[in-house]
Motif scaffolding. Sequence first.
Motif, PDB file in Angstrom:
ATOM      1  N   VAL A  29     -21.224  -1.598   6.638  1.00 58.04           N
ATOM      2  CA  VAL A  29     -21.102  -1.958   5.223  1.00 58.04           C
ATOM      3  C   VAL A  29     -22.288  -2.854   4.899  1.00 58.04           C
ATOM      4  N   VAL A  30     -22.927  -2.568   3.765  1.00 57.07           N
ATOM      5  CA  VAL A  30     -24.132  -3.297   3.368  1.00 57.07           C
ATOM      6  C   VAL A  30     -23.933  -3.868   1.970  1.00 57.07           C
ATOM      7  N   ILE A  31     -24.328  -5.133   1.772  1.00 61.08           N
ATOM      8  CA  ILE A  31     -24.373  -5.683   0.418  1.00 61.08           C
ATOM      9  C   ILE A  31     -25.738  -6.324   0.190  1.00 61.08           C
ATOM     10  N   HIS A  32     -26.102  -6.488  -1.090  1.00 62.92           N
ATOM     11  CA  HIS A  32     -27.416  -7.023  -1.439  1.00 62.92           C
ATOM     12  C   HIS A  32     -27.233  -7.967  -2.627  1.00 62.92           C
ATOM     13  N   ALA A  33     -27.833  -9.152  -2.527  1.00 67.76           N
ATOM     14  CA  ALA A  33     -27.667 -10.175  -3.572  1.00 67.76           C
ATOM     15  C   ALA A  33     -28.100  -9.676  -4.949  1.00 67.76           C
ATOM     16  N   ASP A  34     -29.035  -8.737  -5.005  1.00 64.07           N
ATOM     17  CA  ASP A  34     -29.492  -8.232  -6.311  1.00 64.07           C
ATOM     18  C   ASP A  34     -28.541  -7.198  -6.901  1.00 64.07           C
ATOM     19  N   HIS A  35     -27.502  -6.813  -6.134  1.00 62.10           N
ATOM     20  CA  HIS A  35     -26.514  -5.843  -6.638  1.00 62.10           C
ATOM     21  C   HIS A  35     -25.114  -6.417  -6.420  1.00 62.10           C
ATOM     22  N   PRO A  36     -24.738  -7.433  -7.217  1.00 61.89           N
ATOM     23  CA  PRO A  36     -23.502  -8.150  -6.922  1.00 61.89           C
ATOM     24  C   PRO A  36     -22.229  -7.315  -7.072  1.00 61.89           C
ATOM     25  N   ASN A  37     -22.320  -6.160  -7.732  1.00 59.46           N
ATOM     26  CA  ASN A  37     -21.106  -5.339  -7.893  1.00 59.46           C
ATOM     27  C   ASN A  37     -21.228  -4.053  -7.069  1.00 59.46           C
ATOM     28  N   LEU A  38     -21.675  -4.178  -5.816  1.00 56.57           N
ATOM     29  CA  LEU A  38     -21.934  -2.966  -5.034  1.00 56.57           C
ATOM     30  C   LEU A  38     -21.708  -3.171  -3.539  1.00 56.57           C
ATOM     31  N   LEU A  39     -21.024  -2.175  -2.937  1.00 56.80           N
ATOM     32  CA  LEU A  39     -20.921  -2.102  -1.474  1.00 56.80           C
ATOM     33  C   LEU A  39     -21.413  -0.717  -1.122  1.00 56.80           C
ATOM     34  N   VAL A  40     -22.247  -0.605  -0.098  1.00 56.28           N
ATOM     35  CA  VAL A  40     -22.595   0.721   0.409  1.00 56.28           C
ATOM     36  C   VAL A  40     -22.111   0.780   1.856  1.00 56.28           C
ATOM     37  N   ALA A  41     -21.335   1.812   2.175  1.00 56.30           N
ATOM     38  CA  ALA A  41     -20.764   1.910   3.516  1.00 56.30           C
ATOM     39  C   ALA A  41     -20.934   3.330   4.033  1.00 56.30           C
ATOM     40  N   ALA A  42     -20.940   3.459   5.361  1.00 60.39           N
ATOM     41  CA  ALA A  42     -21.097   4.782   5.964  1.00 60.39           C
ATOM     42  C   ALA A  42     -20.488   4.775   7.347  1.00 60.39           C
ATOM     43  N   LYS A  43     -20.200   5.974   7.867  1.00 60.10           N
ATOM     44  CA  LYS A  43     -19.665   6.012   9.229  1.00 60.10           C
ATOM     45  C   LYS A  43     -20.055   7.276   9.990  1.00 60.10           C
ATOM     46  N   THR A  44     -20.205   7.101  11.277  1.00 66.32           N
ATOM     47  CA  THR A  44     -20.324   8.205  12.225  1.00 66.32           C
ATOM     48  C   THR A  44     -19.730   7.720  13.547  1.00 66.32           C
ATOM     49  N   ALA A  45     -18.697   8.338  13.973  1.00 68.08           N
ATOM     50  CA  ALA A  45     -18.066   8.060  15.278  1.00 68.08           C
ATOM     51  C   ALA A  45     -17.362   6.704  15.397  1.00 68.08           C
ATOM     52  N   SER A  46     -17.385   5.879  14.372  1.00 70.92           N
ATOM     53  CA  SER A  46     -16.550   4.664  14.358  1.00 70.92           C
ATOM     54  C   SER A  46     -15.686   4.781  13.101  1.00 70.92           C
ATOM     55  N   PRO A  47     -14.481   4.185  13.116  1.00 64.80           N
ATOM     56  CA  PRO A  47     -13.584   4.425  11.984  1.00 64.80           C
ATOM     57  C   PRO A  47     -13.945   3.618  10.727  1.00 64.80           C
ATOM     58  N   LEU A  48     -13.715   4.206   9.570  1.00 60.71           N
ATOM     59  CA  LEU A  48     -13.878   3.490   8.292  1.00 60.71           C
ATOM     60  C   LEU A  48     -13.071   4.199   7.215  1.00 60.71           C
ATOM     61  N   ILE A  49     -12.269   3.432   6.499  1.00 65.42           N
ATOM     62  CA  ILE A  49     -11.521   4.016   5.385  1.00 65.42           C
ATOM     63  C   ILE A  49     -11.949   3.327   4.089  1.00 65.42           C
ATOM     64  N   VAL A  50     -11.756   4.025   2.983  1.00 66.01           N
ATOM     65  CA  VAL A  50     -12.038   3.459   1.670  1.00 66.01           C
ATOM     66  C   VAL A  50     -10.698   3.320   0.975  1.00 66.01           C
ATOM     67  N   ALA A  51     -10.457   2.188   0.307  1.00 69.75           N
ATOM     68  CA  ALA A  51      -9.185   1.988  -0.369  1.00 69.75           C
ATOM     69  C   ALA A  51      -9.463   1.666  -1.833  1.00 69.75           C
ATOM     70  N   LEU A  52      -8.755   2.389  -2.715  1.00 74.46           N
ATOM     71  CA  LEU A  52      -9.061   2.286  -4.135  1.00 74.46           C
ATOM     72  C   LEU A  52      -7.981   1.498  -4.871  1.00 74.46           C
ATOM     73  N   GLY A  53      -8.384   0.435  -5.565  1.00 73.14           N
ATOM     74  CA  GLY A  53      -7.429  -0.378  -6.322  1.00 73.14           C
ATOM     75  C   GLY A  53      -7.701  -0.289  -7.814  1.00 73.14           C
ATOM     76  N   GLU A  54      -7.106  -1.209  -8.571  1.00 75.42           N
ATOM     77  CA  GLU A  54      -7.323  -1.292 -10.017  1.00 75.42           C
ATOM     78  C   GLU A  54      -8.424  -2.305 -10.251  1.00 75.42           C
ATOM     79  N   ASN A  55      -9.589  -1.855 -10.661  1.00 75.50           N
ATOM     80  CA  ASN A  55     -10.696  -2.769 -10.896  1.00 75.50           C
ATOM     81  C   ASN A  55     -11.119  -3.528  -9.623  1.00 75.50           C
ATOM     82  N   GLU A  56     -10.787  -2.965  -8.486  1.00 74.80           N
ATOM     83  CA  GLU A  56     -11.213  -3.527  -7.202  1.00 74.80           C
ATOM     84  C   GLU A  56     -11.160  -2.419  -6.155  1.00 74.80           C
TER      85      GLU A  56
END
Length: 367
Positions: A159-186
Amino acid sequence: MCGIIGYVGFQDSTEIIIEGLKRLEYRGYDSAGIAVIPEKGSLEIRREVGKLKNLEKELLLHPIKGSTGIGHTRWATHGKPTIYNAHPHSDESGKLVVIHNGIIENYIEIKEELAKKYEFKSETDTEVLAHLINDNYSGDLYEAVQKSLQRVRGAYAIVVIHADHPNLLVAAKTASPLIVALGENENFVASDVPAILNHTRNIVYLEDGELVVLSKEKAEFYNLDGDKIEKKVSKIEWNITAAEKGGYEHFMLKEIHEQPSSMAHSMTGRISETEGKIYLDEIGLDVAEIKSFNRITILACGTSYYAGLVAKYYIEKLAKIPVDVDYASEYRYREPFSDEKTLVIGISQSGETADTLIAAREAKKRK
Ligand code: GLU
């Protein structure tokens, strides 16, 4: 295995991240860290060795606040469990941070190249990702991550974040587990469902070679070639305890079924098929020392004892060295034979089994 959690939304991320990391504690770890983008000022990182309560103490002393953040519990594979090796790892500007679960197999080659341009501050394989993504960054964080991952071989959930993009997460996976969870405005990413189940039940399971770009309003999915893809949202009907059991009726069943993947995860990155070599650097024994042993004693209790019996089978077959498997609780009360040509291996699932620790100390005394 380690734990990962990321949050982007309208609430303060710190508490959500710490709570999520606690729910992932079962995965094992040796240090922990968190990074948050505050409303004003630069990106803040806190890291501590040992249990999560050490990180919590540090956060009480030096609080951080912000509605985008990432947290990590590290189980060291490359570099000792120290603060400097704990995640998140940042680029030189300190604006971009990365957390990672897994092993970057070709990190040495990437590091050699990037070390000419950037100063590395840790011994980890992970740090190459921070510098590599920064090196490919020209304003679009997703593009930089996608391009960087084309060069990377190995196992990763990042998971990567950048101070110039305060409303952004970029995530990726290969061979290690990762799930995305969707909320209301989060929205969230995590290594496993229990980490986020207090907040939402809408889950997207990322497959190998997939990326997600998350803001608090939406989630966009891509493959490593940069094509947009559609993903199915699953609704989790279980409660937290059931989720922790991963759909199995008992933890023991879950652990039994996890054995092939646990085995594969712990060996990933330690076996080079192209070179025909095994890397076990952390063990701290060189080939000459390993060859000098003429017997092996495995000390363990409970299920670790059974793991030892399996190890005996393989070691005797492959290395042709006699192996004794001893209950750690008995070893310390006997006068066991042991000398400098005996290799003693202690196995403990928690790393804290008192009998095993004391037996290992006893063995050390006998050299
Ligand atoms: N290979 C990375 C490290 O040693 C990540 C380990 C993990 O998955 O926790 O820092």
